[in-house]
Scaffold this active site. Sequence first.
Site, PDB file in Angstrom:
ATOM      1  N   ARG A  63       0.720  -1.062   0.058  1.00 10.82           N
ATOM      2  CA  ARG A  63      -0.042  -0.099  -0.253  1.00 10.82           C
ATOM      3  C   ARG A  63       0.831   1.082  -0.111  1.00 10.82           C
ATOM      4  O   ARG A  63       1.987   1.142   0.588  1.00 10.82           O
ATOM      5  CB  ARG A  63      -0.832  -0.079   1.296  1.00 10.82           C
ATOM      6  CG  ARG A  63      -2.134  -0.968   0.974  1.00 10.82           C
ATOM      7  CD  ARG A  63      -3.082  -0.260  -0.115  1.00 10.82           C
ATOM      8  NE  ARG A  63      -4.261  -1.317  -0.222  1.00 10.82           N
ATOM      9  CZ  ARG A  63      -4.226  -2.037  -0.977  1.00 10.82           C
ATOM     10  NH1 ARG A  63      -3.156  -2.689  -2.059  1.00 10.82           N
ATOM     11  NH2 ARG A  63      -5.281  -2.791  -1.263  1.00 10.82           N
ATOM     12  N   ASP A 110       4.544  -0.004  -7.051  1.00 13.87           N
ATOM     13  CA  ASP A 110       3.297  -0.392  -7.828  1.00 13.87           C
ATOM     14  C   ASP A 110       2.304   0.413  -7.158  1.00 13.87           C
ATOM     15  O   ASP A 110       1.299   0.412  -7.570  1.00 13.87           O
ATOM     16  CB  ASP A 110       3.245  -1.775  -7.737  1.00 13.87           C
ATOM     17  CG  ASP A 110       2.069  -2.298  -8.429  1.00 13.87           C
ATOM     18  OD1 ASP A 110       1.889  -2.036  -9.713  1.00 13.87           O
ATOM     19  OD2 ASP A 110       1.145  -3.021  -7.818  1.00 13.87           O
ATOM     20  N   HIS A 154      -0.032  -0.095  -9.703  1.00 19.65           N
ATOM     21  CA  HIS A 154      -0.904  -0.870  -9.040  1.00 19.65           C
ATOM     22  C   HIS A 154      -1.529  -2.141  -9.789  1.00 19.65           C
ATOM     23  O   HIS A 154      -2.783  -2.161 -10.128  1.00 19.65           O
ATOM     24  CB  HIS A 154      -1.926  -0.245  -8.467  1.00 19.65           C
ATOM     25  CG  HIS A 154      -2.812  -0.917  -7.185  1.00 19.65           C
ATOM     26  ND1 HIS A 154      -3.052   0.080  -6.195  1.00 19.65           N
ATOM     27  CD2 HIS A 154      -2.845  -2.258  -6.785  1.00 19.65           C
ATOM     28  CE1 HIS A 154      -3.920  -0.838  -5.319  1.00 19.65           C
ATOM     29  NE2 HIS A 154      -3.286  -2.108  -5.528  1.00 19.65           N
ATOM     30  N   ILE A 155      -0.740  -2.712 -10.173  1.00 25.50           N
ATOM     31  CA  ILE A 155      -0.906  -4.053 -11.064  1.00 25.50           C
ATOM     32  C   ILE A 155      -0.755  -5.193 -10.522  1.00 25.50           C
ATOM     33  O   ILE A 155      -0.585  -6.260 -11.191  1.00 25.50           O
ATOM     34  CB  ILE A 155      -0.277  -3.946 -12.527  1.00 25.50           C
ATOM     35  CG1 ILE A 155       1.221  -3.687 -12.588  1.00 25.50           C
ATOM     36  CG2 ILE A 155      -0.944  -2.760 -13.169  1.00 25.50           C
ATOM     37  CD1 ILE A 155       1.794  -4.073 -13.907  1.00 25.50           C
ATOM     38  N   GLY A 156      -0.420  -5.301  -9.126  1.00 30.24           N
ATOM     39  CA  GLY A 156      -0.174  -6.690  -8.648  1.00 30.24           C
ATOM     40  C   GLY A 156      -0.725  -7.786  -8.670  1.00 30.24           C
ATOM     41  O   GLY A 156      -0.538  -8.715  -9.110  1.00 30.24           O
ATOM     42  N   ALA A 157      -2.123  -7.655  -8.866  1.00 30.13           N
ATOM     43  CA  ALA A 157      -3.160  -8.333  -8.977  1.00 30.13           C
ATOM     44  C   ALA A 157      -3.668  -8.601 -10.295  1.00 30.13           C
ATOM     45  O   ALA A 157      -4.643  -9.208 -10.589  1.00 30.13           O
ATOM     46  CB  ALA A 157      -4.201  -8.160  -7.941  1.00 30.13           C
ATOM     47  N   GLU A 206      -3.485   7.433  -4.735  1.00 28.54           N
ATOM     48  CA  GLU A 206      -4.002   6.896  -6.289  1.00 28.54           C
ATOM     49  C   GLU A 206      -5.529   7.301  -6.289  1.00 28.54           C
ATOM     50  O   GLU A 206      -6.260   7.491  -5.229  1.00 28.54           O
ATOM     51  CB  GLU A 206      -3.985   5.322  -5.890  1.00 28.54           C
ATOM     52  CG  GLU A 206      -2.375   4.736  -5.911  1.00 28.54           C
ATOM     53  CD  GLU A 206      -2.577   3.212  -5.937  1.00 28.54           C
ATOM     54  OE1 GLU A 206      -3.398   2.501  -6.285  1.00 28.54           O
ATOM     55  OE2 GLU A 206      -1.599   2.636  -5.161  1.00 28.54           O
TER      56      GLU A 206
HETATM   57  C1  3PG Z   1      -5.271  -6.068  -3.515  1.00 28.77           C
HETATM   58  O1  3PG Z   1      -5.174  -5.524  -2.221  1.00 28.77           O
HETATM   59  O2  3PG Z   1      -5.824  -7.051  -3.695  1.00 28.77           O
HETATM   60  C2  3PG Z   1      -4.389  -5.361  -4.550  1.00 28.77           C
HETATM   61  O3  3PG Z   1      -3.695  -4.164  -4.123  1.00 28.77           O
HETATM   62  C3  3PG Z   1      -4.997  -5.314  -5.896  1.00 28.77           C
HETATM   63  O4  3PG Z   1      -5.837  -4.264  -5.927  1.00 28.77           O
HETATM   64  P1  3PG Z   1      -6.798  -4.192  -7.315  1.00 28.77           P
HETATM   65  O5  3PG Z   1      -7.740  -5.342  -7.187  1.00 28.77           O
HETATM   66  O6  3PG Z   1      -7.474  -2.840  -7.176  1.00 28.77           O
HETATM   67  O7  3PG Z   1      -5.960  -4.419  -8.501  1.00 28.77           O
END
Ligand code: 3PG
Length: 321
Positions: A246, A270, A293-296, A275
Amino acid sequence: MKILANDGLSKEGIDALQHAGFKVITEGVSQDQLIAFINQNDIEVLLVRSATKVRQDVFDQCPGLKFVGRGGVGMDNIDVAYGRSKGVLVMNTPGASSISVAELVIGHCFSLARFLHQSNRYMPTQGVSEFKSLKKKYEAGIELRGKTLGIVGMGRIGQATAAYALGCGMKVVYVDRSKSEVAIPIQIAHLDPISVTLQASSLDDVLASSDFLTLHIPAQANGQAVIGQAELGKMKKGSFLINTARGGSVDEEALKVALRNGHLGGAALDVFVNEPTPDAELMTIDALALTPHIGAATAEAQDRVGLEMASIIIEHLSIKA
Ligand code: 3PG
C-alpha cells in the site's frame, strides 16, 4: 438478487453467479453516483476492487445492501467494521492473487538489478545515437542469485514471494508480527515440492541484511509509514526497496531523499499515496521502477478472484437469489 460489480469481475465469476440465478451489473458507476445507483436499482450485493470506496455513507444510505465483496486482498477502501456492525456481510478473496503479486515483485527485482526500467525509458529515444554510453551506464548490473531478499509481512503473498526468491537462489529473511517460523514449499517442474523452513528475524536485522526489501503488509490503521526515514537509514547502502503493498506503507518523501542521496540503489513502486493521482515528482525519478498498481492484474489472478467471490456469494446468499 442484483449484484453491482463496480470495478469489474472476471467472465468466470460472472458466469458462475448468473448460473446460480444472480443478475450481475458491471457498469462502473462513479463514486458520487454510487449510493443513488444502488438504491434506484435495488442492488443487494456490491463488489469492488480498490478503486471504489465503500465508506460509512454507503452503509448508512443503502439499507438494502446485504453484502459487500472486495475482489482482492486489501480492504482499506471499505469501512469493514462499520459495515459489519450494520449487519452487512463484508468479505474479500485473500488467497487469489498471491502468485501474481509475487511474480511482480520478482520482476521488479530483476528490473532493478539490471536497470531494465531505465534502459526501457532511454533506448527508444537514445538507443541509436547513444548506444555505447547507455551500455556503459547500465553495465554495473548484479545477479539475484546469492543476494538476500528481506520480506516484511509473511502472509500468503510474502510466502509466495519467498518461494520465487528461494527458487532463484536468493537467501530470504523475514519479519512478521505473528509467524516465528514458516515452511515454504518450492515447486520445481513436476517434482515433489521441496520445503524450506525459515525463522523470523527482527525488523532491524531484516533492514540491515537485505539487498532487496519487499513489503507485504496491510495499510496501517494509524496511516503511518512502516518504512520511513529511520528504517531507510538502517537499510544497506545500495540496496533496493520494492513496495507492492500500500502507498502509505513507505514514506514517499523519505524515499525520494534516500534515492537522491544514493543511499538506496533504487526502488520499485506499484502502489502510491493518493492513487489514482500519485505524486508527479515520483514519476520523474530515474532510480524508480514504476507500475500502476498492477500486482493482482493478471488473467489468472482475476479468474481466481471472480470464482472465489462467486462461490462466497453463492454460499452465503443463494437461498435468497
Ligand atoms: C489487493 O489489495 O488485492 C491489490 O492491491 C489489488 O488491488 P486491485 O484489485 O484494485 O488491483
